[in-house]
Motif scaffolding. Structure first.
Motif, short mmCIF file in Angstrom:
data_model
loop_
_atom_site.label_atom_id
_atom_site.label_comp_id
_atom_site.label_asym_id
_atom_site.label_seq_id
_atom_site.Cartn_x
_atom_site.Cartn_y
_atom_site.Cartn_z
N LYS A 82 6.58 12.72 -1.79
CA LYS A 82 5.40 12.02 -2.29
C LYS A 82 4.11 12.64 -1.76
CE LYS A 82 5.39 8.24 1.08
NZ LYS A 82 5.45 6.78 1.18
N PRO A 127 5.10 10.78 -9.92
CA PRO A 127 4.07 9.73 -9.86
C PRO A 127 4.70 8.34 -9.79
CG PRO A 127 3.60 11.31 -11.61
CD PRO A 127 4.99 11.60 -11.13
N MET A 128 4.08 7.48 -9.00
CA MET A 128 4.50 6.08 -8.88
C MET A 128 3.32 5.27 -8.35
SD MET A 128 7.02 6.37 -5.61
CE MET A 128 6.55 7.43 -4.26
N THR A 129 3.42 3.98 -8.46
CA THR A 129 2.38 3.12 -7.92
C THR A 129 2.50 3.06 -6.41
OG1 THR A 129 3.70 1.10 -7.94
CG2 THR A 129 2.53 1.65 -10.00
N ASP A 130 1.53 2.45 -5.79
CA ASP A 130 1.60 2.27 -4.33
C ASP A 130 2.29 0.96 -3.96
OD1 ASP A 130 -0.37 0.50 -5.05
OD2 ASP A 130 -1.90 1.30 -3.69
N ASN A 131 2.98 0.35 -4.92
CA ASN A 131 3.73 -0.89 -4.65
C ASN A 131 4.99 -0.65 -3.83
OD1 ASN A 131 1.89 -2.40 -6.14
ND2 ASN A 131 3.07 -2.17 -8.04
#
Length: 169
Positions: A82, A127-131
């Motif tokens: 990441k 890519p991904m959210t910060d959740n």
């Protein structure tokens, strides 16, 4: 041409078993870099890989240096993390004359930070959210390798699967 998934010090047998199944389905070599967090005959790993273990080329490496020595051309080594600005889908993997290697980190701590900093140009991210802290390792491997084989036009893979005629009637 061969594609390779390498797992750095994997901890969870179910993840490794699922990744082995993905490797069987994509004709990808699986590299396991010691120490492993499980026994290679672990029942959970075997169950997750189902009956596909005989269809997977598994190579065991004593440590990261041992794995790196086995990489045919370091230019085609990618570190999945990441901690990168480069997205995995932005790379051209279509050169089927070359072996492509994808190194994934340990489920809890990823790849060694010093190693990633020394090889920042090889780092790719999904890519991904910060959740969440990270995606599941076996899902991450599947995302990456299927992008690779898509760009390689699914060479050697069954594009259409048909029901057997006698089973339809």
């Amino acid at each position: 041409m061969t594609n390779h998934i390498a797992l750095f010090e994997p901890l969870m047998p179910a993840n490794t078993g699922n990744i082995a199944r993905t490797c069987a389905g994509t004709d990808t070599v699986l590299h396991l870099i010691r120490p492993l967090g499980f026994s290679l005959d672990d029942k959970h790993m075997k169950r997750a890989g189902l009956d596909y273990w005989d269809k997977v080329n598994v190579q065991i490496h004593d440590d990261l240096d041992d794995f790196l020595a086995a990489v045919a051309d370091p230019k085609y080594l990618y570190l999945i993390t990441k901690f990168s600005d480069k997205i995995y889908t932005d790379v051209d993997y279509s050169d089927t004359a070359k072996d492509h290697y994808f190194l994934f980190g340990k489920e809890t701590t990823g790849l060694p930070e010093k190693f990633m900093r020394e090889n920042q140009e090889k780092c790719l991210r999904i890519p991904m959210t910060d959740n969440i802290r990270a995606l599941n390792l076996s899902n991450t491997c599947a995302l990456v390798i299927y992008e690779v084989v898509r760009q390689q036009h699914f060479v050697g893979m069954e594009l259409t699967h048909r029901y057997q005629h006698d089973k339809l009637h």
